[in-house]
Design a protein around this motif. Structure first.
Motif, PDB file in Angstrom:
ATOM      1  N   LEU A 109       0.827  -1.215   0.000  1.00 54.73           N
ATOM      2  CA  LEU A 109       0.000   0.000   0.000  1.00 54.73           C
ATOM      3  C   LEU A 109       0.854   1.255   0.000  1.00 54.73           C
ATOM      4  O   LEU A 109       0.598   2.186  -0.767  1.00 54.73           O
ATOM      5  CB  LEU A 109      -0.945   0.015   1.206  1.00 54.73           C
ATOM      6  N   THR A 110       1.860   1.270   0.869  1.00 59.34           N
ATOM      7  CA  THR A 110       2.651   2.502   0.927  1.00 59.34           C
ATOM      8  C   THR A 110       3.560   2.617  -0.288  1.00 59.34           C
ATOM      9  O   THR A 110       3.936   3.715  -0.691  1.00 59.34           O
ATOM     10  CB  THR A 110       3.494   2.570   2.206  1.00 59.34           C
ATOM     11  N   LEU A 117      -2.020   5.259  -4.272  1.00 60.22           N
ATOM     12  CA  LEU A 117      -3.011   4.533  -3.486  1.00 60.22           C
ATOM     13  C   LEU A 117      -4.405   5.097  -3.714  1.00 60.22           C
ATOM     14  O   LEU A 117      -5.380   4.357  -3.894  1.00 60.22           O
ATOM     15  CB  LEU A 117      -2.639   4.590  -2.000  1.00 60.22           C
ATOM     16  N   VAL A 118      -4.486   6.433  -3.724  1.00 59.53           N
ATOM     17  CA  VAL A 118      -5.792   7.046  -3.983  1.00 59.53           C
ATOM     18  C   VAL A 118      -6.305   6.592  -5.342  1.00 59.53           C
ATOM     19  O   VAL A 118      -7.460   6.160  -5.488  1.00 59.53           O
ATOM     20  CB  VAL A 118      -5.700   8.588  -3.938  1.00 59.53           C
ATOM     21  N   VAL A 154      -4.053   4.736   6.575  1.00 63.33           N
ATOM     22  CA  VAL A 154      -3.415   3.647   5.834  1.00 63.33           C
ATOM     23  C   VAL A 154      -3.050   2.514   6.786  1.00 63.33           C
ATOM     24  O   VAL A 154      -3.262   1.337   6.486  1.00 63.33           O
ATOM     25  CB  VAL A 154      -2.175   4.155   5.079  1.00 63.33           C
ATOM     26  N   ASP A 155      -2.536   2.869   7.965  1.00 65.06           N
ATOM     27  CA  ASP A 155      -2.207   1.824   8.933  1.00 65.06           C
ATOM     28  C   ASP A 155      -3.432   1.000   9.292  1.00 65.06           C
ATOM     29  O   ASP A 155      -3.381  -0.230   9.361  1.00 65.06           O
ATOM     30  CB  ASP A 155      -1.617   2.449  10.205  1.00 65.06           C
ATOM     31  N   THR A 156      -4.523   1.700   9.547  1.00 59.95           N
ATOM     32  CA  THR A 156      -5.756   0.987   9.882  1.00 59.95           C
ATOM     33  C   THR A 156      -6.176   0.093   8.727  1.00 59.95           C
ATOM     34  O   THR A 156      -6.561  -1.069   8.925  1.00 59.95           O
ATOM     35  CB  THR A 156      -6.870   1.993  10.204  1.00 59.95           C
ATOM     36  N   LEU A 157      -6.073   0.626   7.522  1.00 56.19           N
ATOM     37  CA  LEU A 157      -6.443  -0.158   6.348  1.00 56.19           C
ATOM     38  C   LEU A 157      -5.558  -1.396   6.231  1.00 56.19           C
ATOM     39  O   LEU A 157      -6.039  -2.498   5.953  1.00 56.19           O
ATOM     40  CB  LEU A 157      -6.322   0.722   5.100  1.00 56.19           C
ATOM     41  N   VAL A 158      -4.275  -1.212   6.488  1.00 57.62           N
ATOM     42  CA  VAL A 158      -3.335  -2.338   6.394  1.00 57.62           C
ATOM     43  C   VAL A 158      -3.724  -3.439   7.372  1.00 57.62           C
ATOM     44  O   VAL A 158      -3.839  -4.607   6.995  1.00 57.62           O
ATOM     45  CB  VAL A 158      -1.898  -1.866   6.693  1.00 57.62           C
TER      46      VAL A 158
END
Ligand SMILES: Nc1ncnc2c1ncn2[C@@H]1O[C@H](COP(=O)(O)OP(=O)(O)OP(=O)(O)O)[C@@H](O)[C@H]1O
Ligand SMILES: [Mg+2]
Lengths: 653, 344, 318
Positions: A109-110, A117-118, A154-158
């Motif tokens: 993702l990163t 990502l968007v 992003v962390d939460t998504l990961v």
């Protein structure tokens, strides 16, 4: 027409699968009269026994045998974490593997960068669920940047994606097995039941014991929370595949694997897509809570805001969570819906082309050097905090009065009664009333669960928690049924309120603590308020559905007999929707318990506090773990007692 | 000629410890009593019959009489409790799973009452399914599936999905799917009972046509007597799992084995089914006949015209042998009455 | 950095499978102690701690070029982080002899890095107006006399003693029962909640008996009076269940993971050198809490204004 895909299954919030248990036939009149008499006699007996044997409600010892036992378990684990084969070859590997998974997802993702990502999420939304969803995803993800919460989001998504991946990898095969192999299904059912009543809070401490703190423990806890839904819904989908299709394919000479791969799975794919959707929603709400065991992401912001009683800061994070939830939900439901459409090959081909083009686009955009920090920034913190300040200032008397009134008038007396009840009397009462309501089997389980807290040495705390839960559930049901009835009778209102309920249900429980804390300070009442806000939406849903499921012919008949709307409601609709109401009560109770326990973070005390204290103070670890167990037992107790309502379908008499 | 399908003493008992029923006195109990005593249900009881190659064999009976169970036992979609089945001379019950799959893949195909189509596959892919699981190449199976679809008149609809078709069309797909693997035997379990009468008639014509064209052995389940009579070379009647009678349509109408069968055929216009054999009488000594005799296979209705015009009785012959004579006196009661008229 | 870690984890799994089990620290060794790497800084939940952390983080990032990962963790969990490698350093530790024994002596995953210079005081407090109105309330022996004043919806008919976050160092429940006080300990859940209650108690003249501590910016704004508990004597709090004496004075110190310390990077040296006064901390806390500054802004402001204080902390050659 048999060849169409069955409609999607009805899901309870929390991924429980709803059968058709919504309208049990009413018990026969004679049976009802008799059970009423029995109930009255029991009630009198219980009250008399209480008056005779009531105790002084001595406080729980802080040194019960169970605490010491759990402490010694902890000490053993601490001492042997690097030597015992369980850890060397078991848990530590699991941790390492999950860590690897999280890092890979994170890297993926990163690696795309902000713009990439968007663009990727937009493209995925557009391809899977249509351009509207694509736009929604675009707006949502840009909003993370605007709110200054990009990395956290992003962390939460990961973490969410990692946990969902695990859940799907484990849950789908198990679901298939559960549907196809009888004993697997039979063994899994009670396990899943317990997993689903288990308040999220209760298994954080055991997780840290086995997997230490950090992302792996968080992902595993989340997986445990979400996987029952994956399993259940998958199993439902597989078992709903029309037998005629399976038979036809068998008659043509399909092997077992061909049946699975070419018939069962494809025909269950809509339901499985729904399972994934539910898994994602559950995982998201749990991931936020795992901030307590050092999971990064938006949960950290919420924990932080709770600690600083900063509603505004939490509001931003809450908005981000809701956005994430809505985007993920729309994409997956859209994808699920698309699985139901048939597309001619030509159109399918164009879709591949579109997907390819989108991929190329994403790669190109990923190269654009835009960063989230280039976006204009906006935060709700200041206005929200101003509003909260204003409410605190002007509503102080109201909120304080409400809190004190309910606490002194209802909560305290109830708590006193429960706490001063000798444990054996409580167990006996549970057994007796349980048998009456749900049959002896459920009653036995409930009674055992009721005896548990006494054995754990947490009688007082359990009863205090129970009192809070009971008050909260009564308020929840009162509000929920009122709104539900209203919605069922006014279509316009129902359509207006639905998106609100949707949003409320995607929000992780944690978020609800904040407004409650801001208004009511640290108290049990805060937990009650949070629990009510948390549990009302699903109750409204189930009540409305129960009412709307009353067959129109019956309503017509009642109307033609000259019923007024009020009579219709009280004499026809509500009695016939009894199943739905009881289901709502059951569901509500489980949710209320979960929330009341989380209320331990903000002064609700009792078991919830023990759990929090357990993972924040070494000496209290054992007590915390025992409290976690007691919470699970309370959950089982309440669930069994109320589930009996709508499971006892056969007429008594 | 060796039979295509041979069934001997076939039993299927549903329920707990079903294997303890056959061969004991319990087996002789009536269905209801057996059920009350043991909780077992004998869906097929001691059924034996043969089906000849190229024959259309119809199995008929009321709902619950065990027809579906019987036909599923043939390829062990339902495992029989006891008895023997052989198809093409090979015992089906002795087959291992692999051989059984081969049987289902290549020799015997089935058409179902509720179609059993796969909603996630296009019509073409539904028809190609049987070939696909045999591991045929994509091009080959699509070519073959397209041919079969053309055979049932659906070539225009290859790329549609089952739920975009009418019931009749869906069943044509089911038919095409069964034909696609070119089996020797086709089993039909009430294939047309979910369709409305006009479409049903169409489909029956279709089956007849196909049977004439491709010449397969057909086992056809139905509870519709008219269907049984129009399609069947021979008809077996089941009651409560037991075989009551096996015979040609006219055997059934002309000589029902018991009142169950008689009830079944009561409303059949006898003149449509029975042949002259059933109503002729012996010639009176020295009686003069018309010049042209009638074949004993002539259905009554078709003879009406001539018999009523004739001035003298007409001889009924089998080849050159004279079997009897017929005149208006025999004909009229057969035309008017629906009542039993058993030959003397 | 993640990719390095991923590769390392893959390699680890491979080697471990070949030659034996995985230890709890496996896969966690981030290149934290390396030159200009990342420093994992635990953040405990009170604003004084945040002030320490903010200034240290600011210096590490802005003056020395490190990356700082802040981790919101409660005290005990932060200590666990030494074991897993999630945490490199804790920059305000209140005593915790038991944790020191476990993690420093037994497991040898952490080391003591010396005092922060702050003096810690924990005690029971009432607002000034109460001490004025009821002069003898500041002795614990008289607390029962006033229990009624402190009744609330949560105190079960007794007086309420308001405590903070369950993770804080407290003996309050033991004290209440061992001193036979007619009080119930109610946990507000956070420092912020206590502060809010304390402010309300001063402003609206509401009775409040609460757990509080120094260094604490609030003392610069409002007056609160400490209630005298039986005097602390060495060892009187050895058995936490039998404590019947006041809290000791604490020398607040810093703890670092063994790995971080052994790396002896300039980051570690900065943490080691860091020491300031209660006033310094209160100033930064005040910026954060009352002046609406973010941690970063507050630290920046303080750093700009107090160069003489922090200059000596920066290790030579960085
Ligand atoms: N799996 C089963 N388990 C138990 N009993 C069964 C099962 N399948 C069928 N039966 C019973 O066996 C009997 C015969 O059923 P079958 O389906 O063969 O009847 P049928 O002649 O095909 O009826 P219909 O015309 O309604 O299709 C029925 O009484 C049915 O209830
Ligand atoms: Mg049938």
């Amino acid at each position: 027409m048999t060849a169409t895909v069955p409609p999607p299954p009805v899901l309870q919030p929390g991924g429980r699968v709803l059968g058709t248990a919504l309208d049990p036939p009413a018990p026969s009149r004679r049976g009802r009269v008799r059970s009423r008499t029995v109930a009255a006699v029991l009630l009198v007996l219980t009250v008399a026994a209480y008056l005779l044997f009531r105790t002084d409600g001595a406080a729980d010892s802080s040194d019960a045998a169970s605490f010491r036992f759990f402490d010694s378990v902890r000490d053993w684990v601490d001492a042997n974490r690097d030597t015992s084969p369980f850890f060397l070859y078991g848990f530590n590997y699991v941790r390492l593997g999950v860590r690897l998974l999280v890092d890979t997802v994170h890297g993926a993702l990163t690696g795309l960068g902000f713009a990439g990502l968007v663009a990727a999420v937009t493209a995925i939304g557009a391809v899977l669920a249509g351009w509207r969803t694509g736009l929604l995803a675009l707006g949502g993800f840009l909003a993370f940047g605007v709110l200054g919460l990009w990395e956290e989001s992003v962390d939460t998504l990961v973490l969410t994606l990692s946990a969902v991946l695990l859940s799907v990898l484990i849950g789908v095969p198990l679901g298939i097995l559960a549907a196809r192999v009888r004993w697997v299904g039979a063994t899994l059912r009670p396990v899943l039941d317990v997993m689903q009543i288990m308040p999220t809070f209760a298994y954080l401490a055991p997780m840290t014991l086995l997997f230490l703190i950090g992302e792996p423990a968080a992902v595993i806890a989340t997986m445990i929370y979400a996987v029952p839904a994956t399993i259940r819904i998958t199993a439902l989908g597989i078992s709903e595949v029309p037998p005629t299709a399976v038979e036809a394919a068998t008659a043509l000479g399909s092997t077992r694997w061909q049946l699975l791969g070419k018939v069962r799975l494809p025909m269950a794919r809509t339901t499985i897509a729904l399972a994934v959707n539910q898994t994602i929603m559950l995982a998201l709400s749990m991931v936020v809570i795992t901030a307590l065991i050092d999971a990064p992401g938006l949960g950290q912001n919420i924990v932080n805001a709770l600690q600083r009683v900063n509603v505004g800061a939490a509001f931003d994070a809450g908005v981000a969570i809701v956005i994430l939830a809505v985007v993920l939900d729309r994409i997956t439901t859209g994808a699920a819906r698309r699985t139901r459409l048939h597309r001619p090959a030509r159109q399918r081909r164009t879709r591949w082309i579109v997907a390819g083009a989108a991929l190329a686009g994403v790669v190109l955009i990923a190269l654009v050097p835009v960063r989230e920090t280039d976006l204009p920034a906006y935060s709700f913190a200041a206005p929200v905090n101003d509003l909260v300040g204003w409410i605190e200032l002007h509503w102080y008397d109201v909120t304080e009065g409400l809190k004190n009134g309910i606490s002194a008038g209802v909560l305290d007396p109830l708590e006193t009664v429960l706490v001063t009840t000798p444990w054996w009397l409580f167990v006996a009462a549970v057994a007796a009333f349980g048998t009456l309501i749900s049959g002896w089997r459920a009653a036995l389980i409930a009674a055992l669960a009721a005896a548990g807290p006494a054995a754990l040495g947490l009688w007082q705390h359990s009863m205090q928690t129970l009192a809070t839960v009971l008050v909260a559930i009564v308020i929840t049901m009162a509000i929920g049924v009122a709104i539900g009835v209203f919605c069922a009778r006014h279509d316009r209102l129902a359509t207006g309120i639905r998106p609100l309920l949707d949003a409320a249900q995607t929000m992780p429980s944690f978020v609800y603590l904040l407004p409650a804390v801001a208004l009511f300070g640290a108290s049990r009442f805060t937990a009650i308020v949070a629990a009510v806000i948390f549990a009302v939406p699903p109750v409204v849903r189930l009540v409305e559905r129960g009412l709307r499921d009353v067959p129109p012919t019956v309503v017509e008949a009642a109307l033609s007999a000259g019923s007024t709307p009020r009579q219709l409601l009280w004499k026809v609709q509500l009695p016939m929707a009894r199943g739905g109401l009881l289901l709502a009560a059951n569901q509500g109770i489980v949710m209320v318990l979960a929330m009341v326990v989380v209320g331990g973070l903000v002064g609700a005390g009792a078991l919830g506090y023990d759990v929090v204290a357990g993972f924040s103070q070494r000496e209290l670890f054992g007590q915390g773990l025992a409290a976690g167990l007691a919470i699970v037992l309370l959950g089982i107790l309440l669930d069994r007692l109320t589930q009996g309502f709508h499971h006892s379908k056969r007429p008594r008499g | 000629m060796t039979p295509m399908i041979e069934i001997a003493a076939l039993w299927k008992v549903f329920g707990p410890r079903a294997d303890r029923v056959v061969g004991t006195p319990l087996a002789d109990l009536p269905r209801a009593e057996l059920r009350a005593r043991t909780g077992c249900l004998a869906a097929v009881r001691d059924v034996s019959f043969d089906v000849r190659p190229g024959e259309v064999f119809v199995v008929m009976g009321l709902s619950g009489s065990g027809k579906s169970t019987l036909v599923r036992c043939l390829t062990r979609l339902i495992e029989p409790t006891s008895g023997d089945i052989s198809i093409g001379g090979e015992s089906v019950r002795a087959m291992n799973p692999k051989r059984l799959r081969e049987l289902r893949r290549r020799q015997v195909a089935m058409v179902f009452q509720h179609f059993g189509l796969l909603p996630h596959r296009s019509v073409l892919d539904n028809v190609a399914y049987g070939l696909e699981i045999q591991g045929r190449s994509r091009a080959e199976r699509h070519r073959r599936a397209a041919e079969t679809l053309a055979l049932v008149g659906l070539q225009e609809h290859e790329h549609q999905y089952p739920d975009q078709l009418s019931g009749g069309m869906q069943q044509r797909v089911g038919l095409a799917r069964a034909l696609a693997t070119d089996p020797e035997v086709l089993l039909f379990d009430e294939p047309f009972s979910a369709l409305d009468p006009l479409i049903r008639r169409d489909m029956q014509d279709e089956v007849r046509r196909l049977h004439a064209e491709v010449g397969k052995t057909l086992v056809f389940i139905t509870h519709d007597l008219a269907e049984a009579l129009t399609l069947g070379d021979r008809i077996a009647v089941l009651r409560d799992g037991e075989l009551v009678q096996v015979g040609t349509p006219e055997d059934l109408v002309g000589a029902p084995a018991d009142s169950y069968v008689a009830d079944f055929v009561r409303d059949v216009p006898r003149s449509d089914v029975l042949t002259l054999r059933w109503i002729m009488r012996d010639p009176a000594p020295g009686e003069l006949c018309e010049d042209e005799p009638l074949s004993h296979r002539t259905v009554i209705r078709d003879a009406v015209h001539r018999v009523l015009r004739a001035e003298r009785p007409i001889a009924v012959v089998d080849g050159t042998e004279r079997l009897g004579v017929i005149d208006a006196d025999q004909l009229l009661p057969a035309l008017i009455s629906h009542h039993r008229q058993v030959p003397v | 950095m993640r990719s390095i870690r991923t590769a390392a984890a893959v390699a680890l799994i491979a080697t471990l499978t070949a030659c034996g089990g995985a230890t709890s620290g496996a896969g966690e060794d981030k290149p934290s102690a390396g030159a200009k790497g990342t420093v994992n800084l635990a953040i405990n939940p009170w604003v004084g701690y945040e002030a320490n952390a903010a200034v240290i983080a600011h210096l590490l990032e802005k003056k020395m070029g490190y990356t700082v990962e802040k981790k919101e963790l409660k005290e005990e969990i932060a200590w666990q982080g030494f074991e897993t490698g999630e945490v490199d350093t804790i920059v305000e530790n209140w005593g915790h002899p038991d944790l020191k024994k476990t993690y420093i002596e037994d497991k040898k995953v952490a080391v003591d890095v010396g005092p922060t210079g702050n003096q810690g005081v924990i005690g029971w407090y009432v607002p000034q107006w109460m001490a004025d109105k009821y002069p003898d309330i500041t002795d614990w022996k008289n607390l029962n006399k006033y229990a009624d004043l402190f009744k609330t919806s949560e105190s079960k008919g007794k007086g309420q003693f308001l405590a903070g976050d369950p993770s804080f160092v407290t003996n309050d429940e033991a004290l209440v029962s061992n001193l036979k006080l007619n009080y119930t300990v109610v946990y507000s859940g956070s420092e912020a909640a206590i502060i809010k209650a304390a402010q309300q108690a001063s402003a609206q003249k509401k009775p409040l008996l609460f757990y509080f501590y120094e260094p604490q910016w609030l003392f610069a704004k409002e007056k609160y009076v400490r209630v005298k508990l039986p005097e602390y004597k060495e060892g009187c709090d050895a058995d936490l269940k039998k404590v019947a004496c006041d809290y000791p004075d604490y020398v607040l110190d810093k703890i670092a993971s063994k790995k971080f310390a052994d790396g002896n990077s300039t980051a570690y040296q900065l943490v080691k050198n860091f020491t300031w006064t209660n006033d310094d901390q209160n100033l930064v806390s005040d910026y954060i809490t009352n002046q609406g500054m973010s941690d970063e802004k507050a630290a920046e402001k303080w750093v700009n204004e107090h160069e003489a204080t922090w200059k000596p902390w920066i290790p030579a050659g960085s």
